[in-house]
Structures are given as C-alpha cells and as structure tokens.
Design a protein around this motif. Sequence first.
Motif, PDB file in Angstrom:
ATOM      1  N   TYR A  49       0.602  -1.335  -0.050  1.00 36.79           N
ATOM      2  CA  TYR A  49       0.314  -0.344  -0.019  1.00 36.79           C
ATOM      3  C   TYR A  49       0.850   1.320  -0.599  1.00 36.79           C
ATOM      4  O   TYR A  49       1.092   2.457  -0.780  1.00 36.79           O
ATOM      5  N   SER A  53       1.551   4.293  -3.042  1.00 37.77           N
ATOM      6  CA  SER A  53       0.529   5.137  -2.434  1.00 37.77           C
ATOM      7  C   SER A  53       1.723   6.145  -3.127  1.00 37.77           C
ATOM      8  O   SER A  53       2.123   7.624  -3.751  1.00 37.77           O
ATOM      9  N   VAL A  61      -3.068   1.616  -5.424  1.00 36.40           N
ATOM     10  CA  VAL A  61      -3.797   1.638  -4.371  1.00 36.40           C
ATOM     11  C   VAL A  61      -4.449   0.730  -4.144  1.00 36.40           C
ATOM     12  O   VAL A  61      -5.164   0.091  -3.082  1.00 36.40           O
ATOM     13  N   THR A  64      -5.246  -2.682  -2.740  1.00 37.33           N
ATOM     14  CA  THR A  64      -5.034  -2.947  -1.531  1.00 37.33           C
ATOM     15  C   THR A  64      -5.451  -2.463   0.297  1.00 37.33           C
ATOM     16  O   THR A  64      -5.281  -2.647   0.886  1.00 37.33           O
ATOM     17  N   VAL A  65      -6.442  -2.071  -0.627  1.00 36.43           N
ATOM     18  CA  VAL A  65      -6.973  -1.402   0.063  1.00 36.43           C
ATOM     19  C   VAL A  65      -8.533  -1.569   0.482  1.00 36.43           C
ATOM     20  O   VAL A  65      -9.281  -2.503  -0.918  1.00 36.43           O
ATOM     21  N   THR A 131      -8.323   3.114   4.543  1.00 40.78           N
ATOM     22  CA  THR A 131      -7.629   3.587   4.024  1.00 40.78           C
ATOM     23  C   THR A 131      -7.576   4.869   4.513  1.00 40.78           C
ATOM     24  O   THR A 131      -6.551   5.275   4.695  1.00 40.78           O
TER      25      THR A 131
END
Length: 138
Positions: A49, A53, A61, A64-65, A131
């Motif tokens: 992440y 980012s 990203v 990964t969230v 997040t």
Amino acid sequence: MRTSWVVPFLMVVALLGGCGGGAYDSGDGYGASPGETAAQDAERALRRYLMASDEGDCEAVKETVLVPEDLECGDVRDQEGQWTADGADLEEVPMTAEVVDDSATVTVQWPGGLEDTWDLQREGDTWYVLTADSGDGV
C-alpha cells in the motif's frame, strides 16, 4: 495394559504438530511464503500500500484497500512521494504488527522517530488496508 495404540497416536500428533507449527499461509498471490505469519503478511500488505501510494499509482492502491470505491485517485496522485520524502526506504522501514483474528494494527517506525499506525482487515486470505491512518484519529 495394552499400549499398541499409543505409538501410532503419538506419531500422528507429532506429524500434525510439525506440519501446523502455528504458521499462516496467506495464499494471496503477492509472494506469501508457506510459514509466513499473519503479522508478516499484514506488514507486507501495508508495504505494498505504502509503495503504491508513494508512486501515485491509484490502481495499485485500490488493490490494497478494503473499500476501493471510496478512494479518490486525485488524492493518491497529490500524495505521490510523501512516504519517501524524508529518505525512508519503504522496503526496509521497520514495522510491527499486532493481529487479532482477522484484524491487524501495523505500526511503522519512520526515520527521525515518528510513528504511524494503520488498521488492516483480512478478507479470505488477503489483508486490506483501511484507508485512514489510525494515528490521524479518524
């Protein structure tokens, strides 16, 4: 007293104990190795992440969230380079994770002594970053 069942029973227990070993195999397709612990897997997910980012790569990203539809790509692009601005090596920055069931809290120790904390959630065999940085009080 008959002990003929004891030896096979002990062998099965030893075999199962040796195979299990308390290890966690994520199987999430991101390079998890057999025997990797849930804490190591959560740390690796947070590293992915942070690296995505820092590169400003919104699509990476989003992978990964936990709730990718809530992520604004403009925000990701605006924050490009923020994690390495102080010279941090995202592949080496120290992390510690505490895991309880399918939740993890991962703390990053940045150069200069600052810390940030993120919450992660496991869905199936994959860890996802919530997040918001937990340290932001959100």
